[in-house]
Each structure stands twice: as C-alpha cells, then as structure tokens.
Design a protein around this motif. Structure first.
Motif, PDB file in Angstrom:
ATOM      1  N   ILE A   1       5.507  16.857  -3.076  1.00  0.00           N
ATOM      2  CA  ILE A   1       6.869  16.145  -3.882  1.00  0.00           C
ATOM      3  C   ILE A   1       7.735  17.247  -4.271  1.00  0.00           C
ATOM      4  O   ILE A   1       8.312  16.834  -4.003  1.00  0.00           O
ATOM      5  N   SER A   2       6.942  18.679  -4.758  1.00  0.00           N
ATOM      6  CA  SER A   2       7.897  19.673  -4.814  1.00  0.00           C
ATOM      7  C   SER A   2       9.460  19.759  -3.530  1.00  0.00           C
ATOM      8  O   SER A   2      10.182  19.929  -3.480  1.00  0.00           O
ATOM      9  N   GLU A   3       8.783  19.526  -2.558  1.00  0.00           N
ATOM     10  CA  GLU A   3       9.497  19.997  -1.504  1.00  0.00           C
ATOM     11  C   GLU A   3      10.742  18.336  -1.491  1.00  0.00           C
ATOM     12  O   GLU A   3      11.874  18.659  -0.971  1.00  0.00           O
ATOM     13  N   TRP A   4      10.429  17.176  -1.118  1.00  0.00           N
ATOM     14  CA  TRP A   4      11.036  15.562  -1.542  1.00  0.00           C
ATOM     15  C   TRP A   4      11.980  16.550  -2.505  1.00  0.00           C
ATOM     16  O   TRP A   4      13.120  15.657  -2.337  1.00  0.00           O
ATOM     17  N   ILE A   5      11.778  16.766  -3.839  1.00  0.00           N
ATOM     18  CA  ILE A   5      12.559  16.727  -4.796  1.00  0.00           C
ATOM     19  C   ILE A   5      13.951  17.750  -4.103  1.00  0.00           C
ATOM     20  O   ILE A   5      15.163  17.793  -4.687  1.00  0.00           O
ATOM     21  N   ILE A   6      13.654  18.792  -3.754  1.00  0.00           N
ATOM     22  CA  ILE A   6      14.917  19.531  -2.947  1.00  0.00           C
ATOM     23  C   ILE A   6      15.216  19.197  -1.242  1.00  0.00           C
ATOM     24  O   ILE A   6      16.278  20.298  -1.405  1.00  0.00           O
TER      25      ILE A   6
ATOM     26  N   LYS B   1       7.470   6.690  -1.027  1.00  0.00           N
ATOM     27  CA  LYS B   1       7.087   7.540  -0.260  1.00  0.00           C
ATOM     28  C   LYS B   1       6.607   8.697  -1.441  1.00  0.00           C
ATOM     29  O   LYS B   1       5.003   7.825  -1.136  1.00  0.00           O
ATOM     30  N   LEU B   2       6.405   8.674  -2.552  1.00  0.00           N
ATOM     31  CA  LEU B   2       5.882   8.702  -4.181  1.00  0.00           C
ATOM     32  C   LEU B   2       4.775   7.419  -3.744  1.00  0.00           C
ATOM     33  O   LEU B   2       3.315   8.268  -4.026  1.00  0.00           O
ATOM     34  N   ILE B   3       4.472   6.328  -3.639  1.00  0.00           N
ATOM     35  CA  ILE B   3       3.870   5.076  -4.137  1.00  0.00           C
ATOM     36  C   ILE B   3       2.833   4.744  -3.331  1.00  0.00           C
ATOM     37  O   ILE B   3       1.768   4.676  -3.558  1.00  0.00           O
ATOM     38  N   GLN B   4       3.548   6.155  -1.980  1.00  0.00           N
ATOM     39  CA  GLN B   4       1.639   6.147  -0.869  1.00  0.00           C
ATOM     40  C   GLN B   4       0.920   6.553  -0.789  1.00  0.00           C
ATOM     41  O   GLN B   4       0.438   6.454  -0.358  1.00  0.00           O
ATOM     42  N   ILE B   5       1.049   7.772  -1.360  1.00  0.00           N
ATOM     43  CA  ILE B   5       0.576   8.651  -1.014  1.00  0.00           C
ATOM     44  C   ILE B   5      -0.092   8.953  -3.002  1.00  0.00           C
ATOM     45  O   ILE B   5      -1.609   9.579  -2.483  1.00  0.00           O
ATOM     46  N   ILE B   6       0.296   7.793  -3.922  1.00  0.00           N
ATOM     47  CA  ILE B   6      -0.915   8.335  -5.084  1.00  0.00           C
ATOM     48  C   ILE B   6      -1.792   7.867  -4.986  1.00  0.00           C
ATOM     49  O   ILE B   6      -3.063   8.254  -4.669  1.00  0.00           O
ATOM     50  N   PRO B   7      -2.479   6.229  -4.357  1.00  0.00           N
ATOM     51  CA  PRO B   7      -3.802   6.097  -3.927  1.00  0.00           C
ATOM     52  C   PRO B   7      -4.652   7.027  -3.478  1.00  0.00           C
ATOM     53  O   PRO B   7      -5.903   7.743  -4.053  1.00  0.00           O
ATOM     54  N   ASP B   8      -4.511   7.925  -2.076  1.00  0.00           N
ATOM     55  CA  ASP B   8      -4.779   8.767  -1.882  1.00  0.00           C
ATOM     56  C   ASP B   8      -5.809  10.503  -2.565  1.00  0.00           C
ATOM     57  O   ASP B   8      -6.739  10.499  -2.118  1.00  0.00           O
ATOM     58  N   VAL B   9      -5.229  10.171  -3.945  1.00  0.00           N
ATOM     59  CA  VAL B   9      -4.949  11.674  -4.423  1.00  0.00           C
ATOM     60  C   VAL B   9      -6.397  11.187  -5.502  1.00  0.00           C
ATOM     61  O   VAL B   9      -7.110  12.423  -5.440  1.00  0.00           O
ATOM     62  N   TRP B  10      -6.478   9.917  -5.934  1.00  0.00           N
ATOM     63  CA  TRP B  10      -7.593   9.560  -6.951  1.00  0.00           C
ATOM     64  C   TRP B  10      -9.157   9.331  -6.589  1.00  0.00           C
ATOM     65  O   TRP B  10      -8.828   9.654  -5.212  1.00  0.00           O
ATOM     66  N   GLN B  11      -9.695   9.295  -7.279  1.00  0.00           N
ATOM     67  CA  GLN B  11     -11.679   9.382  -6.942  1.00  0.00           C
ATOM     68  C   GLN B  11     -12.148   8.399  -5.606  1.00  0.00           C
ATOM     69  O   GLN B  11     -12.498   8.489  -5.197  1.00  0.00           O
ATOM     70  N   TYR B  12     -11.435   7.370  -6.495  1.00  0.00           N
ATOM     71  CA  TYR B  12     -12.183   6.671  -5.788  1.00  0.00           C
ATOM     72  C   TYR B  12     -10.064   5.284  -4.631  1.00  0.00           C
ATOM     73  O   TYR B  12      -9.870   4.590  -4.698  1.00  0.00           O
ATOM     74  N   PRO B  13      -9.787   5.962  -3.879  1.00  0.00           N
ATOM     75  CA  PRO B  13      -8.225   5.594  -3.866  1.00  0.00           C
ATOM     76  C   PRO B  13      -8.716   4.353  -2.046  1.00  0.00           C
ATOM     77  O   PRO B  13      -8.000   3.281  -2.894  1.00  0.00           O
ATOM     78  N   GLU B  14      -9.681   3.837  -2.131  1.00  0.00           N
ATOM     79  CA  GLU B  14     -10.343   2.658  -1.674  1.00  0.00           C
ATOM     80  C   GLU B  14     -10.098   0.973  -2.583  1.00  0.00           C
ATOM     81  O   GLU B  14      -9.852  -0.009  -2.344  1.00  0.00           O
TER      82      GLU B  14
END
Length: 620
Positions: free
Chosen positions: A67-72, A84-97
């Motif tokens: 995200i920091s890279e995208w910002i700059i 892009k952000l909405i696609q990576i958020i679920p994978d970071v939580w403990q129950y991505p499925e």
C-alpha cells in the motif's frame, strides 16, 4: 511423536529425554519423561502459535508495504488504488475464506467479491485533514469465536486503522498533487498572459524561469537563458550616462527586501535593441520566511518616457499657451493661503497686474453674493475626495463693478500624508458669451415648445431604437391618447406589422445612404403608413422624418412631424376606384366597336360573292 527437525530445541532437554528412554524400568524416570513430553508438547503448540502470528504479521507488513508503494506511485489512479486495496484486504484477516470488504469514498463504492454486510463487522473512517470523507468496512460472512472485539483480533483492528490512514494519505497526496498541478498550470498561464516581463532566479542569481514578454525584451529565449547569471541576460545601464546599473536581483538578495530601479534605466537586449524600463525585484520566500530566490518584474516604458521628456520640455510653454487662449491661470497653496494669479486672470477681470495681491481672499471676495455659498460648497466637496478635481460656474465681479460668468477648473497636485489637499492648480475661463447663448437657446426652446404644444400636427423625437423621447400634446387630438400614455408604448403597439416592415426597409435604405459618403446630412423623408389609435383602430398618417445628429454627424435619433391623412387617403381610394370603373367601361366600348367592324367585313365579302357592290366602307 514427530519433532520438526527445523525447530531448534534445547540440546540439554533432548539429552535428558534420551537418557530417560534408556531407563525403561525406572518408574521415576517414566514420570519425569512424561512431564518432559508434556512440556515439549506445550512448547511445540506455543511455537506453532508464534509461527502463525509471525506469518499473519508478515502478511500485514507485506500488504502495508504494498500500500505504501502504491501511495507514492504517480501512475496509479484513485479508482485503481482502491480496487487493488479491496482485493488484498480479505487475505490479511485470520479467516480470509469468509472475509469480505467494502470501501466508500464520497459517492464511490468499491466492494470485494460476495460482499455482504453482516453482524460481524469492523470499520474505520478515512480522514483527510481531520475530516471524514469515507470509510472501510470488513465483515465475516459466518460467525467465529470471540476475540479482542467480537471475532476480530486486536491486531486486525490496528491493521484496519493503519490501512484507513494510508488510504487517507493516498487521497491527500492525490489532492495535493492536483492542487499543485493546478497551481503550476495557473502560474504558467499567468506568466504567459502577463503584460509585464517576468524573470525568476535562485539565491545565486541564476535564471530559472522567464515569460515570453521577458524573452522579447531581453532577446533571450528561456532555453538559452536558463541557468545563466541574471547579469548576462538582463543588461541595464543609466539612460543618460550609459554607466552600468546595479542589478535589482543583487539588491534583493543582499537586503531581503523589495528593490526598485531608478526612473532613468535602460535595458540593452541581446540584439542591441534598447528599451526604457521600469522594474522591481521581490524576494521569493518559503513558509519559514527564508529567501529561496528572486522574481524580477519589468516593463517597456519607452513611449511613456519619451512622452514625459516631451512633457517636461513643454511645461515651460504651457502657461504661455493658456494665456494666449484667453484663460487665466491660478496656483493655490492651501497651507499658506497664498494664490498665484496670472496676468491674464487679472486682465479678464479688468485689472492691471499690480492691482491684485497673492491672496485667497482676492478670489472669494469677487464671487457674486448669490453664487458664493454654492461655489464654496462645491469647492469643499470636490476637493475632499478623489479624484480631487474642482469645477464650478459662477459670476465674478470686475473692476468696473460688472459681473462676468467664469468657469473655474482645478486639480489637486499635492496631497499631505493624511490625505488632505495642499496645493491646487487651475484655470478660469470667461464664459459670459456662452451663458448668453444658452439663455437665447432656452428662450428659443420655450418658443418652440409653445408652438408645438399648439400645433395641430404631432411633433416627436425618438432614439435610434424608436423609443419616443418627446411627443407634443397634439397627440390627443389625433390618436386620442396623452403624451404620457404614448411614451410608454413600444413600436409594435403603435404600428401594424406591415407598417413595421415598411419602417425597417426605410431604415436599411437610409443607413446604406449614410455609407455612401456624399449624402445630404440634412435630408428628410416622407412616409405614408398606418398607425394605431388608442382604441386599436387604424388611421393613415404622413410622417416627415429627419435625423438627429451628434457633433461628428453620426445619427443619434429621429425627429419629425406626423399628420392625419385619413380623409385624403379615403378620397384617393375613392378616386382610384372611379378610375378603375371608367377603365373597365372604356374596355367594354372598344370591344363592341371591334365586333361591328368584323360583321361589316363579313357582309361585304358575301355581297362580293353574290356579285353585288360592297355596302359598307371600312376604314384601314
């Protein structure tokens, strides 16, 4: 039990286990072995939990880094960033499925696949400059065990907050970039469209920017002048001595203050062209007030300078010119009360030069008593505020006691620091003959108005748009309406459509004549057309129209006389009908005569065939 060879277990613990395994029949060894195995199992579970947490934190850090890279990055749009952000958020939580997310920015919405708002939700505001512009929502589609807040971990709450902050940073950066771009574009447009020349330098006096006007005056293109010293491009000398003048950029850099050039400064361009210029230099400062450069603004005042020189040369002659034209000159020092009166001013009142002192009272005491209060009030009011110009018409007493009309005109030339006039210079003109002429004109107008008011025909005036500006009282006898009623009417209320078209054709014809150049400016034109009466009925009128012109001969309006010709028109129509009736009768009589001639010809032919003589003589 399987022990992962990658785990680094304490060697002493392994040695103890191996020793106890060799002592199979020792009960104490078995108990201790069991205890050690339980401890090992506990450590293994803790290790697995720690490894899982490290893996989760690693994902979080990786995604935050992404995200920091995208910002700059400047090549990522707002829509692309949030997709892009909405696609990576679920994978970071403990129950991505079973995790879904939604981002709302103003009226835009970005959702992950299968998003559905449920009872298991966490959200955080997206802020820009302490104002909320949207939010991020993360939902579980199924129930999960309670954690720090509902089914969500404390770390997940912190992560969502970090993502929301970074989203705000991205939007703020985009907003700042847009504003900066707009600012640069506006500055560029301003520089390109300024009538003055502009050069910008850094703190070393090195040129960094210049507009087209500066390019034209210096003879240098920006591509040539950029990164050169200001002295190499902006070459200035004293107009009269030709000596080099200290560059204002240097003065600004030394003092940190605005610097102005002297009035006698000449710019010599790259091509040798010389321009008289006026300029100023000002420091460019950052937010902390530190000087970061200098902006130099200058303009070509060559024409003005030449005019000023000519003005100075003619200043010595202006008083003689005024004196020769018959105007008296006066110069009043308000602070001292002393007034200079020219010889012509004194002569205008019948005095010799030595007979009038340099005193304000010499003027005031000669004003006619009936004009005194009004004249002094006018003087006070007009000098109290800009543009500090005084003008008054009043009577002045001459040496022989007679009065003449005078036009006084003056202008304040010196003003004190508190804004009060200190010196005024002006002229006095004898306008007695003009006043007498105005009185004669008023008398003439009075007589003219008396005639028009008792004239049976209608006298009128209009502007160029046919808006009536004057109509004589006789209108009530012809149109059965008052002048006040008529003045309120438009053209369409006065004339029927065919008459309006007739007027337009005539105006076009007359304007074409104006362009020919040899047209009689005093010409007039008669027009016959129909006109509405006040009750809506139509009557025929004859209008004799001439033109109102200004001093340059341009048409400014129309004037004329309107006469009721209804009776004449009725007689003309009756006469026309009678003439047409007579014409039809004549044509009928001529037809009968021709028929008789044909019959006579036929009878003569039959008699000839019968061998008899012709009975009728038919003329050729």
């Amino acid at each position: 039990m399987n022990i992962n060879p990658e785990w680094k277990i304490n060697p002493t613990l392994i040695h103890e286990i191996e020793t106890l395994l060799q002592q199979k029949n020792d009960e104490r060894a078995q108990v201790k072995l069991q205890s050690l195995l339980e401890e090992l199992d506990f450590l293994q579970n803790r290790l697995q939990q720690t490894a899982h947490m490290l893996e989760e934190r690693s994902k979080e850090l990786f995604n935050l880094y992404q995200i920091s890279e995208w910002i700059i990055r400047d090549d990522i749009s707002e829509n692309n960033f949030f997709q892009k952000l909405i696609q990576i958020i679920p994978d970071v939580w403990q129950y991505p499925e079973i995790t879904c997310a939604r981002i709302i920015i103003n009226e835009r919405e970005f959702k992950s696949e299968h998003f559905r708002r449920t009872a298991w939700i966490q959200s955080d505001e997206i802020m820009i400059q302490n104002q909320s512009i949207g939010k991020i929502e993360v939902c579980y589609l199924e129930e999960r065990p309670e954690e720090y807040k509902g089914p969500f971990l404390q770390e997940e709450l912190a992560l969502l907050n970090a993502i929301a902050r970074k989203a705000g940073l991205f939007l703020e950066r985009k907003k700042n970039a847009r504003e900066l771009h707009e600012s640069h574009e506006n500055l560029k447009v301003i520089l390109q469209s300024l009538g003055d020349a502009v050069i910008a330098t850094d703190t070393r006096g090195i040129i960094k920017q210049m507009n087209p006007v500066a390019e034209n005056l210096t003879g240098w293109k920006l591509s040539e002048a950029k990164d050169k010293k200001i002295e190499d491009v902006f070459h200035i000398v004293n107009t009269f001595s030709g000596e080099k003048v200290v560059n204002p950029v240097s003065l600004v850099l030394q003092s940190g203050q605005i610097a102005h050039l002297a009035n006698q400064t000449k710019l010599i361009s790259k091509t040798g062209q010389e321009y008289q210029i006026a300029d100023s230099g000002a420091p460019i400062t950052d937010k902390e007030g530190n000087v970061t450069g200098v902006v130099l603004v200058f303009r070509d005042v060559t024409k003005d300078f030449k005019l000023q020189q000519k003005l100075k040369e003619s200043e010595k002659r202006w008083q003689f010119a005024l004196e020769g034209s018959g105007e008296g000159v006066w110069d009043w020092d308000i602070t001292t009360g002393k007034v200079f009166y020219s010889d012509q001013w004194k002569k205008m009142l019948g005095h010799e030069p030595h007979e009038i002192k340099k005193s304000y009272q010499e003027w005031e005491s000669r004003i006619h008593p009936e004009d005194l209060t009004q004249t002094l009030n006018t003087l006070k009011q007009q000098l109290a505020s800009p543009p500090h110009i005084y003008s008054s018409k009043h009577r002045m007493r001459c040496k022989d006691g007679a009065y003449i009309w005078v036009l006084d005109r003056g202008k304040v030339v010196t003003i004190s620091e508190n804004g009060k006039p200190e010196r005024i210079v002006g002229t006095s003109t004898d306008i007695t003959k003009q006043k007498e002429m105005e009185e004669k004109i008023r008398e003439s107008e009075k007589k003219y108005r008396h005639i028009t008011e008792n004239f049976s025909d209608i006298v009128w005036r209009t502007d160029l748009n046919f808006k009536t500006t004057y109509i004589s009282p006789s209108i009530k006898w012809i149109f059965n309406e008052t002048p006040e009623e008529h003045l309120k009417k438009e053209v369409k209320d006065k004339f029927p459509p065919d008459a309006q078209e007739q007027i337009q054709r005539i105006v076009v014809e007359e304007l074409q004549k104006e362009k020919q150049g040899n047209t009689d400016l005093n010409r007039s034109r008669k027009v016959e057309l129909q006109h509405y009466k006040n009750d809506g009925s139509l009557i025929w009128v004859e209008m004799n129209v001439s033109y109102i012109r200004d001093e340059q001969g341009n048409i400014t309006g129309f004037q004329g006389v309107t006469r009721d010709i209804s009776k004449r028109k009725k007689a003309e129509i009756e006469l026309k009908n009678k003439m047409e009736e007579m014409e039809r009768f004549n044509r009928a009589m001529v037809g009968r005569e021709n028929k008789m001639i044909e019959l006579k010809k036929e009878i003569n032919e039959l008699l000839e065939k019968a061998g008899q003589a012709k009975k009728y003589r038919i003329p050729d």
